[in-house]
Motif scaffolding. Structure first.
Motif, PDB file in Angstrom:
ATOM      1  N   PHE A 144     -38.103  17.244  33.228  1.00 47.00           N
ATOM      2  CA  PHE A 144     -36.546  17.111  32.666  1.00 47.00           C
ATOM      3  C   PHE A 144     -35.685  17.970  33.356  1.00 47.00           C
ATOM      4  N   ILE A 145     -34.658  17.510  34.194  1.00 47.56           N
ATOM      5  CA  ILE A 145     -33.788  18.362  34.489  1.00 47.56           C
ATOM      6  C   ILE A 145     -32.404  18.458  34.175  1.00 47.56           C
ATOM      7  N   HIS A 146     -32.230  19.632  33.417  1.00 44.11           N
ATOM      8  CA  HIS A 146     -30.790  19.761  32.455  1.00 44.11           C
ATOM      9  C   HIS A 146     -29.866  19.985  33.372  1.00 44.11           C
ATOM     10  N   PRO A 147     -28.607  19.595  33.003  1.00 45.50           N
ATOM     11  CA  PRO A 147     -27.495  19.706  33.949  1.00 45.50           C
ATOM     12  C   PRO A 147     -27.080  20.782  34.018  1.00 45.50           C
ATOM     13  N   PHE A 148     -27.314  21.968  33.191  1.00 42.71           N
ATOM     14  CA  PHE A 148     -26.368  23.190  33.490  1.00 42.71           C
ATOM     15  C   PHE A 148     -27.285  24.393  32.813  1.00 42.71           C
ATOM     16  N   ASP A 149     -28.269  23.995  32.004  1.00 39.63           N
ATOM     17  CA  ASP A 149     -28.852  25.429  31.288  1.00 39.63           C
ATOM     18  C   ASP A 149     -30.384  25.769  32.166  1.00 39.63           C
ATOM     19  N   HIS A 150     -30.336  26.096  33.140  1.00 42.35           N
ATOM     20  CA  HIS A 150     -31.639  26.501  33.937  1.00 42.35           C
ATOM     21  C   HIS A 150     -30.847  27.466  34.968  1.00 42.35           C
ATOM     22  N   PRO A 151     -31.939  28.512  35.327  1.00 40.33           N
ATOM     23  CA  PRO A 151     -31.719  29.485  36.196  1.00 40.33           C
ATOM     24  C   PRO A 151     -31.458  28.971  37.528  1.00 40.33           C
ATOM     25  N   ASP A 152     -32.025  28.121  37.882  1.00 42.00           N
ATOM     26  CA  ASP A 152     -31.929  27.301  39.487  1.00 42.00           C
ATOM     27  C   ASP A 152     -30.413  26.726  39.539  1.00 42.00           C
ATOM     28  N   ILE A 153     -30.013  25.973  38.452  1.00 41.75           N
ATOM     29  CA  ILE A 153     -28.781  25.130  38.338  1.00 41.75           C
ATOM     30  C   ILE A 153     -27.684  26.090  38.430  1.00 41.75           C
ATOM     31  N   VAL A 154     -27.707  27.055  37.613  1.00 37.44           N
ATOM     32  CA  VAL A 154     -26.699  28.194  37.657  1.00 37.44           C
ATOM     33  C   VAL A 154     -26.621  28.970  39.162  1.00 37.44           C
ATOM     34  N   ALA A 155     -27.852  29.348  39.703  1.00 33.31           N
ATOM     35  CA  ALA A 155     -27.706  29.895  40.994  1.00 33.31           C
ATOM     36  C   ALA A 155     -27.337  28.957  42.068  1.00 33.31           C
ATOM     37  N   GLY A 156     -27.571  27.825  42.004  1.00 37.53           N
ATOM     38  CA  GLY A 156     -27.256  26.781  43.051  1.00 37.53           C
ATOM     39  C   GLY A 156     -25.573  26.494  42.861  1.00 37.53           C
ATOM     40  N   GLN A 157     -25.068  26.414  41.672  1.00 36.14           N
ATOM     41  CA  GLN A 157     -23.483  26.087  41.419  1.00 36.14           C
ATOM     42  C   GLN A 157     -22.866  27.431  41.845  1.00 36.14           C
ATOM     43  N   GLY A 158     -23.595  28.635  41.808  1.00 35.25           N
ATOM     44  CA  GLY A 158     -22.831  29.925  42.009  1.00 35.25           C
ATOM     45  C   GLY A 158     -22.525  30.030  43.540  1.00 35.25           C
ATOM     46  N   THR A 159     -23.085  29.231  44.208  1.00 30.35           N
ATOM     47  CA  THR A 159     -22.873  29.046  45.786  1.00 30.35           C
ATOM     48  C   THR A 159     -21.625  28.696  45.975  1.00 30.35           C
ATOM     49  N   VAL A 160     -20.820  28.059  45.192  1.00 29.79           N
ATOM     50  CA  VAL A 160     -19.478  27.724  45.288  1.00 29.79           C
ATOM     51  C   VAL A 160     -18.526  28.864  45.219  1.00 29.79           C
ATOM     52  N   GLY A 161     -19.020  30.090  44.440  1.00 28.23           N
ATOM     53  CA  GLY A 161     -18.201  31.145  44.382  1.00 28.23           C
ATOM     54  C   GLY A 161     -18.571  32.063  45.430  1.00 28.23           C
ATOM     55  N   THR A 162     -19.655  32.046  46.079  1.00 24.69           N
ATOM     56  CA  THR A 162     -19.741  32.634  47.425  1.00 24.69           C
ATOM     57  C   THR A 162     -19.117  32.248  48.501  1.00 24.69           C
ATOM     58  N   GLU A 163     -19.036  30.901  48.708  1.00 27.18           N
ATOM     59  CA  GLU A 163     -18.283  30.535  49.718  1.00 27.18           C
ATOM     60  C   GLU A 163     -16.667  30.657  49.522  1.00 27.18           C
ATOM     61  N   ILE A 164     -16.096  30.736  48.301  1.00 29.17           N
ATOM     62  CA  ILE A 164     -14.963  31.156  48.073  1.00 29.17           C
ATOM     63  C   ILE A 164     -14.509  32.403  48.493  1.00 29.17           C
ATOM     64  N   ALA A 240     -27.402  27.918  26.705  1.00 31.40           N
ATOM     65  CA  ALA A 240     -27.613  29.393  26.338  1.00 31.40           C
ATOM     66  C   ALA A 240     -27.377  30.344  27.547  1.00 31.40           C
ATOM     67  N   LEU A 241     -27.805  30.051  28.619  1.00 30.46           N
ATOM     68  CA  LEU A 241     -27.825  30.792  29.841  1.00 30.46           C
ATOM     69  C   LEU A 241     -26.420  30.906  30.117  1.00 30.46           C
ATOM     70  N   PRO A 242     -25.724  29.684  30.426  1.00 31.37           N
ATOM     71  CA  PRO A 242     -24.317  29.859  30.741  1.00 31.37           C
ATOM     72  C   PRO A 242     -23.451  30.629  29.623  1.00 31.37           C
ATOM     73  N   TYR A 243     -23.784  30.603  28.525  1.00 31.74           N
ATOM     74  CA  TYR A 243     -23.028  31.399  27.354  1.00 31.74           C
ATOM     75  C   TYR A 243     -23.154  32.661  27.710  1.00 31.74           C
ATOM     76  N   ALA A 244     -24.344  33.257  27.986  1.00 32.60           N
ATOM     77  CA  ALA A 244     -24.525  34.800  28.100  1.00 32.60           C
ATOM     78  C   ALA A 244     -23.778  35.200  29.436  1.00 32.60           C
ATOM     79  N   HIS A 245     -23.607  34.272  30.445  1.00 33.68           N
ATOM     80  CA  HIS A 245     -22.888  34.582  31.468  1.00 33.68           C
ATOM     81  C   HIS A 245     -21.317  34.696  31.228  1.00 33.68           C
ATOM     82  N   VAL A 246     -20.993  33.526  30.644  1.00 27.99           N
ATOM     83  CA  VAL A 246     -19.402  33.530  30.066  1.00 27.99           C
ATOM     84  C   VAL A 246     -18.921  34.835  29.170  1.00 27.99           C
ATOM     85  N   GLU A 247     -19.652  34.941  28.313  1.00 30.12           N
ATOM     86  CA  GLU A 247     -19.474  35.997  27.274  1.00 30.12           C
ATOM     87  C   GLU A 247     -19.505  37.463  27.936  1.00 30.12           C
ATOM     88  N   LYS A 248     -20.290  37.744  29.001  1.00 27.01           N
ATOM     89  CA  LYS A 248     -20.131  39.000  29.771  1.00 27.01           C
ATOM     90  C   LYS A 248     -19.168  39.089  30.959  1.00 27.01           C
TER      91      LYS A 248
END
Length: 403
Positions: A144-164, A240-248
């Motif tokens: 099952f491929i979760h749309p947002f709550d997985h370390p690989d998903i978060v790291a992959g989406q983070g490349t948007v920030g690296t490019e910015i 849960a993982l995105p929540y931890a990032h957003v909170e901090k």
């Protein structure tokens, strides 16, 4: 729970080289003038599959073992995640099954199937599709491929920030459309470690805003209802993982209205020449709502551009109405030669452009000798719109519906 770090995002970026586009960062003069600051648009609507979702989906599937790949993958989505998983699976030679709501927009269904996924329509809403996808995973052994709550998903989406930050090192505020939180969590992880002074702002549709209550409660809280045109960020509960990032790591979460979303979409279409879906313009809507709030240079992420053409037509009209540039009226005229011509002539004098007109003698509420007219007009703004209605009433026309 281990948070995603800058090294994770940089490693993801290396793995995505040649797979995802480095999307352009476009300067926006009109938004810059509004905000009295330098404003740029990060165009993830021009990414492969039309959104940022391919970044996380490909990284997630790339990390599967040979045994997991052989068993296939399953996902549930109303559009962008579906297409990201479908293309990633095609590129990696993995069988993908995607569950979608029964009334999903046909262009999104066709695109997902076009990338090679097996599409199953199940459920009236996305929650029912998700339940069916999880049951499929348990029954078949597919991953099952979760749309947002997985370390690989978060790291992959983070490349948007690296490019910015590579494209605009002097950026001081980055605004990110936010649903479940995978994108904003990844962007914050990519930026905050080396640039703690850059503000990362999450933007939600106020009619589907799970984050404010969740942050107040100190944990992810489920919304009872989420009804917004921005279906791409209409997520009932943060991960849960995105929540931890957003909170901090995220400086602020703000919400925008449906009218602000439609106006932002119209602005992107007219002034930036970019087709962006309602969820994708949330960050631009925040600038329209709060032009003096953010420190420049500002980057607004346009997270996706997958929109049904019929919905696009409705939203353009809604956006024009919100901006005071669209006026729909119903009125009654005497049923005699020249009545309609007189109305149209007056509208011409008022410089209101007639878009559409309907003329009927059979409406039940009409008196004998009357006709019902419904007319759609393009106006130049709120003041012009008000002047048109005032002059019509002064000329004796009875306006019994306006919007």
């Amino acid at each position: 729970m281990r948070l995603i770090e800058g090294n994770d995002v940089r490693a993801a970026q290396a793995k995505l080289t040649g797979i995802t586009r480095v999307t352009p960062l476009e300067h926006s003069r009109v938004l810059g003038e509004l905000c009295a600051a330098e404003v740029h648009l990060k165009c993830e609507n021009l990414q492969r599959t039309g959104s940022f979702k391919l970044r996380g989906a490909y990284l997630r599937l790339l990390g599967l073992s040979e045994e997991q790949r052989a068993a296939g993958v399953v996902a549930a989505s109303a559009g962008n995640h579906a297409q990201g998983v479908a293309l990633a699976a095609q590129l990696l030679g993995i069988h993908a099954t995607v569950y979608m709501p029964e009334r999903v927009a046909l262009p999104k269904l066709a695109a997902t199937a076009g990338y090679g996924a097996e599409v199953v329509l199940r459920g009236a809403v996305l929650e029912e599709s998700l339940a069916a996808a999880r049951e499929h995973a348990e029954r078949t052994g597919a991953e099952f491929i979760h749309p947002f709550d997985h370390p690989d998903i978060v790291a992959g989406q983070g490349t948007v920030g690296t490019e910015i930050m590579a494209q605009l090192p002097q950026a001081r505020t980055v605004l990110v459309p936010t649903g479940g939180g995978g994108l904003v969590a990844g962007v914050a992880a990519a930026i905050k470690e080396e640039h703690p002074d850059v503000a990362v702002v999450a933007v939600q549709a106020e009619q589907a805003a799970a984050w404010p209550d969740s942050l107040t409660a100190g944990r992810p809280v489920r919304l009872r209802e989420a009804q917004t045109m921005a279906d791409g960020i209409a997520v009932a509960e943060p991960g849960a993982l995105p929540y931890a990032h957003v909170e901090k790591q995220v400086d602020e979460v703000i919400t925008v209205s449906e009218e602000q979303l439609s106006r932002a979409m119209l602005l992107c279409l007219e002034r930036a020449k970019l087709v962006v879906e309602p969820a994708g313009v949330a960050a631009v809507a925040a600038l329209l709502a709060h032009p003096d709030r953010f420190r420049g240079p500002i980057v607004s992420v346009l997270s996706g551009g997958n929109i049904d053409p019929l919905l696009l037509l409705q939203l353009v009209q809604h956006g024009m109405s919100s901006a005071g540039r669209y006026l729909s009226l119903r009125l009654r005229l005497p049923d005699r030669p020249g009545s309609l011509g007189g109305l149209v002539s007056l509208l011409g004098e008022l410089e209101a452009n007639v878009i559409d007109i309907a003329h009927s003698r059979v409406t039940g509420a009409l008196s004998v000798g009357e006709v019902d007219v419904e007319i759609s007009l393009e106006t130049r703004g709120p003041e012009h719109r008000e002047r048109v209605t005032t002059r019509l009433e002064a000329a004796g026309y009875a306006l019994y519906e306006r919007r």
